[in-house]
Motif scaffolding. Sequence first.
Motif, mmCIF file in Angstrom:
data_model
loop_
_atom_site.group_PDB
_atom_site.id
_atom_site.type_symbol
_atom_site.label_atom_id
_atom_site.label_comp_id
_atom_site.label_asym_id
_atom_site.label_seq_id
_atom_site.Cartn_x
_atom_site.Cartn_y
_atom_site.Cartn_z
ATOM 1 N N UNK A 109 0.259 10.012 -6.197
ATOM 2 C CA UNK A 109 0.340 8.701 -5.547
ATOM 3 C C UNK A 109 -0.319 7.623 -6.405
ATOM 4 N N UNK A 110 -1.438 7.975 -7.052
ATOM 5 C CA UNK A 110 -2.087 7.014 -7.959
ATOM 6 C C UNK A 110 -1.123 6.617 -9.074
ATOM 7 N N UNK A 111 -0.411 7.597 -9.628
ATOM 8 C CA UNK A 111 0.569 7.297 -10.683
ATOM 9 C C UNK A 111 1.660 6.377 -10.143
ATOM 10 N N UNK A 134 0.834 -1.201 0.000
ATOM 11 C CA UNK A 134 0.000 0.000 0.000
ATOM 12 C C UNK A 134 0.869 1.251 0.000
ATOM 13 N N UNK A 135 0.407 2.274 -0.698
ATOM 14 C CA UNK A 135 1.053 3.582 -0.651
ATOM 15 C C UNK A 135 0.265 4.451 0.319
ATOM 16 N N UNK A 136 0.964 5.138 1.231
ATOM 17 C CA UNK A 136 0.312 5.877 2.306
ATOM 18 C C UNK A 136 0.661 7.359 2.233
ATOM 19 N N UNK A 137 -0.394 8.188 2.407
ATOM 20 C CA UNK A 137 -0.218 9.637 2.535
ATOM 21 C C UNK A 137 -0.549 9.996 3.980
ATOM 22 N N UNK A 138 0.352 10.689 4.639
ATOM 23 C CA UNK A 138 0.157 11.081 6.030
ATOM 24 C C UNK A 138 -0.351 12.518 6.088
ATOM 25 N N UNK A 139 -1.315 12.772 6.999
ATOM 26 C CA UNK A 139 -1.859 14.116 7.221
ATOM 27 C C UNK A 139 -1.416 14.573 8.605
ATOM 28 N N UNK A 165 -3.661 16.971 -5.910
ATOM 29 C CA UNK A 165 -2.414 16.758 -6.660
ATOM 30 C C UNK A 165 -1.600 15.621 -6.046
ATOM 31 N N UNK A 166 -1.573 15.554 -4.711
ATOM 32 C CA UNK A 166 -0.820 14.496 -4.025
ATOM 33 C C UNK A 166 -1.446 13.129 -4.289
ATOM 34 N N UNK A 167 -2.779 13.072 -4.255
ATOM 35 C CA UNK A 167 -3.461 11.807 -4.564
ATOM 36 C C UNK A 167 -3.183 11.386 -5.999
ATOM 37 N N UNK A 191 8.949 5.217 8.067
ATOM 38 C CA UNK A 191 8.178 3.983 8.214
ATOM 39 C C UNK A 191 7.426 3.607 6.926
ATOM 40 N N UNK A 192 7.768 4.266 5.844
ATOM 41 C CA UNK A 192 7.239 3.830 4.557
ATOM 42 C C UNK A 192 6.170 4.701 3.950
ATOM 43 N N UNK A 193 5.810 5.829 4.589
ATOM 44 C CA UNK A 193 4.822 6.720 3.973
ATOM 45 C C UNK A 193 5.378 7.236 2.644
ATOM 46 N N UNK A 194 4.509 7.313 1.634
ATOM 47 C CA UNK A 194 4.959 7.761 0.319
ATOM 48 C C UNK A 194 5.041 9.282 0.255
ATOM 49 N N UNK A 195 4.051 9.978 0.900
ATOM 50 C CA UNK A 195 4.009 11.438 0.840
ATOM 51 C C UNK A 195 3.216 11.954 2.037
#
Length: 415
Positions: free
Chosen positions: A122-124, A80-85, A117-119, A100-104
């Motif tokens: 990440x989808x790409x 899984x690709x993870x975006x942290x808020x 834009x971040x989503x 710990x592996x968050x993508x963005x």
Amino acid sequence: MSTIILVVDDEPDLELLLVQKFRKQIREGTLRFLFARDGVEALAMLADNRDVDMVLSDINMPRMDGLSLLAKLQQRDQDLSTIIVSAYSDMANIRTAMNRGAYDFVTKPIDFADLEATIGKTIHHVETLREAQRRQSVAERARASLSRYFSPNLAERLANSADTIDLGGARREVASLFTDLTGFTTLVETIEPDVLKPLLNDYIVGMTDIVFAHDGTVAKIVGDALHVLFGAPADQPDHASRAVACCLELDVFASSFREQWRRKGVALGHTRIGAHAGTAFVGNFGGERFFDYSAYGDTINVAARLETANKTIGTQICVSGNLAARVQTFCGRPVGNLLLRGRTEPIRAFEPLKSERYASPDTQAYLQAFEELEAADPHAIASFAALVGRNSDDRLASFHLRRLLNGETSATITI
């Protein structure tokens, strides 16, 4: 294709804002959102939804926070690709999340244009990963299939860079090699299956391992018989040398294998080997349904006939003069000029030898006797008789002696 995003946040208003902001993508089916209130609920939802593509998670939540969730995700086999808020001021936690592996990440208060834009980025990233995994899966399946025919190095090249080697039909300069275990059909009818299976498996594995060690291609296996190619599908400027070296090593293995099974009470025949070099039409002729890399043409037919010729002339390896001429350091005993049935021109044939045997007194005596045979010198009978007297197991010398005693006077042999 819909991208599924699991949003993990304990703020109820975020769900409404996301659904409102991305309503067009949701309606078109390109985005789908799932919502969890904390890390514990998120893990339960992921267990029930293996098709989630992305996680959008807050850091500060009850029961299990975002950093603990990331640690749990690292332990799972779900990619899984993870975006942290997080708040911009909380950079220490953001760095921990990235470690710990968050993508963005995106910062609070959320700028929805930045989030979109971040989503999108990440989808790409997810699509790129999936394409790489798909290619790897295809390559692994291809490698598993190709490794039955090609050496490991060549199978790897074909699986990962199929465009670099043409598997389609083409005329190529090749060396063709055939092997056959004599008396195998009779043996099959006389021994038990639990003996035959390991015998045949070990024989084929041993033979193909040698072929692959010389970077040969196993074009076909029929029972105990092998058809091997050198110079296809990849170019091998030294394909003739490889073929001769392979012949000699196959002969050593086959003789050792025969002795090994003799000690077990199983009488195996000799392995006959024939090889020839020339032009052949090679390619994958199995169509889309089957992979059947093979070769056709006179070069292939002659190699097969030379394998069979061993039975008549008493050798275990018989190669053409055309093949021998392409090997700079070739060592071997001339067999004669074989006039194969259906052909008008004879083919010069040799029994290849290792250099130490070629230099032996017996081989040098054979070469002298053969020169006398070609010159129609009557002394050839005495020369071959002396060879057989010193070594009654020299079946090629015995073959020529019988011919001479029966009135033959030339080195041309009709097969």
